[in-house]
Design a protein around this motif. Structure first.
Motif, PDB file in Angstrom:
ATOM      1  N   PHE A   1       2.327  46.860   2.346  1.00 40.90           N
ATOM      2  CA  PHE A   1       2.070  48.346   2.438  1.00 40.90           C
ATOM      3  C   PHE A   1       0.794  48.718   1.785  1.00 40.90           C
ATOM      4  CE2 PHE A   1       6.717  48.224   2.037  1.00 40.90           C
ATOM      5  CZ  PHE A   1       7.087  49.563   2.680  1.00 40.90           C
ATOM      6  N   ASP A   2      -0.124  47.809   1.314  1.00 44.49           N
ATOM      7  CA  ASP A   2      -1.239  48.431   0.667  1.00 44.49           C
ATOM      8  C   ASP A   2      -2.306  48.098   1.720  1.00 44.49           C
ATOM      9  OD1 ASP A   2      -2.960  50.116  -0.870  1.00 44.49           O
ATOM     10  OD2 ASP A   2      -2.238  48.932  -2.669  1.00 44.49           O
ATOM     11  N   TRP A   3      -3.616  48.379   1.335  1.00 43.68           N
ATOM     12  CA  TRP A   3      -5.077  47.820   2.000  1.00 43.68           C
ATOM     13  C   TRP A   3      -5.384  46.728   1.539  1.00 43.68           C
ATOM     14  CZ3 TRP A   3      -6.279  50.959   5.711  1.00 43.68           C
ATOM     15  CH2 TRP A   3      -6.001  52.351   5.863  1.00 43.68           C
ATOM     16  N   GLU A   4      -5.531  45.760   2.564  1.00 46.82           N
ATOM     17  CA  GLU A   4      -5.989  44.520   2.139  1.00 46.82           C
ATOM     18  C   GLU A   4      -7.220  44.356   1.336  1.00 46.82           C
ATOM     19  OE1 GLU A   4      -3.896  44.202   5.962  1.00 46.82           O
ATOM     20  OE2 GLU A   4      -4.811  45.570   5.074  1.00 46.82           O
ATOM     21  N   VAL A   5      -8.064  45.476   1.650  1.00 49.07           N
ATOM     22  CA  VAL A   5      -9.309  45.217   0.860  1.00 49.07           C
ATOM     23  C   VAL A   5      -9.563  45.997  -0.582  1.00 49.07           C
ATOM     24  CG1 VAL A   5     -10.509  47.653   1.527  1.00 49.07           C
ATOM     25  CG2 VAL A   5     -11.823  45.526   1.337  1.00 49.07           C
ATOM     26  N   THR A   6      -8.478  46.463  -0.852  1.00 49.34           N
ATOM     27  CA  THR A   6      -8.315  47.333  -2.017  1.00 49.34           C
ATOM     28  C   THR A   6      -8.792  46.377  -3.419  1.00 49.34           C
ATOM     29  OG1 THR A   6      -7.059  49.001  -1.472  1.00 49.34           O
ATOM     30  CG2 THR A   6      -7.111  48.640  -3.864  1.00 49.34           C
TER      31      THR A   6
END
Length: 324
Positions: free
Chosen positions: A52-57
């Motif tokens: 669901f989230d951004w890989e880079v976060t």
């Protein structure tokens, strides 16, 4: 807040988005010593996976911590979003959290009554319906606070970046109140307050503070996203989902298949395929930004050098769906 300086530890619930970054900068702007500040990131998808989230976060959060000399600690539910969503006649998963020596503690997941979820959280102010916030953020943070003796006998302030401009519900949040993990009257007391320092701020104030400290915002903002929550946030509108699918086509396809498998849609009035096809991807999406946002390493500088111009991202002031 008159007693801002009366705490021993300051914990910023840090998503990597503009508002939680503003909370960190607010503390620095008010002269809170860096050695008293920690950034806590609740990893929605769990360690080592992304849905669901951004890989880079996570690495963006690490780089922000490094740039300002503030430690970053991670907490997550074992198996993350996907495991909880797919839960079938089983207990909710344990919660994991990182200690200052970077060892990992795990607790929970052994008691209770088995149950089945097998459906997406849905947009709602009720955290039982919007279970992603409760199970993957709020409870995870509170558990990590409760299970560390270092918070006993001291005063801790937990900061989070909800703003009233985003919704009527957020506008009604108390600016200061006891945190869910507070136990100030217990045998081994831990005094933990929850503080919403930017509840009454306008978005312009947030961007002004990031510009003052020359913080380069998360790459999703430069692609055109107005919020840095989950890439596939359940509150997202058609353009946000079309943009997320443009950036991460395989993950979008997986979510579409989950809808078919569950027999329940994420949105009450439409299915994801229809929602995505209805939307238009943001103009700011470039190959460079796609690769940066979906990488597990943030390779740009989080502080804009003095010889470069700090630029407001194209997603600033964009209404793309958020908490109601």
């Amino acid at each position: 807040m008159d007693n801002l300086y009366d705490y021993d530890k300051y914990i910023v619930c840090f998503s990597g988005g503009k508002d939680s970054t503003a909370c960190l900068l607010f503390l620095l702007d008010n002269g809170i010593p860096k050695e008293k500040i920690e950034l806590w990131h609740q990893d929605i998808d769990g360690r080592g996976r992304t849905l669901f989230d951004w890989e880079v976060t996570p690495d963006y959060c690490r780089k922000i911590g490094e740039a300002f000399g503030v430690p970053v600690y991670f907490q997550w539910k074992d198996g993350g979003f996907e495991r909880e969503m797919l839960r079938e006649n089983s207990l909710t998963a344990p919660i994991c959290f990182e200690l200052p020596d970077h060892t990992i503690c795990k607790t929970g997941g052994e008691n209770g009554k088995p149950s089945t979820r097998r459906k997406f959280p849905q947009p709602s102010p009720d955290l039982r319906t919007r279970w992603c916030s409760a199970y993957l953020k709020i409870d995870v943070c509170a558990t990590a606070l409760r299970h560390q003796q270092r918070f006993q006998g001291i005063r801790t302030l937990v900061l989070s970046g909800e703003r009233g401009e985003e919704s009527k519900q957020r506008a009604s949040y108390a600016i200061l109140e006891p945190d869910k993990a507070d136990l100030r009257n217990g045998r081994n007391p831990r005094h933990i307050d929850r503080y919403h320092p930017i509840r009454d701020w306008k978005e312009q104030q947030v961007w002004d503070l990031l510009e003052k400290y020359r913080v380069r915002p998360h790459p999703c903002y430069f692609m055109g996203f107005g919020r840095c929550s989950c890439k596939f946030c359940i509150f997202g509108n058609c353009d946000q989902f079309a943009s997320a699918a443009c950036v991460s086509h395989q993950q979008a396809g997986k979510l579409v298949e989950f809808e078919k498998s569950f027999g329940y849609t994420m949105k009450r009035d439409t299915d994801l395929s229809t929602l995505i096809n209805k939307g238009k991807p943001y103009d700011g999406i470039t190959q460079y930004l796609k690769e940066l946002a979906t990488s597990y390493e943030y390779t740009a500088s989080v502080i804009v050098p003095e010889n470069e111009t700090w630029n407001l991202p194209s997603g600033a002031f964009r209404k793309c769906g958020g908490p109601t």
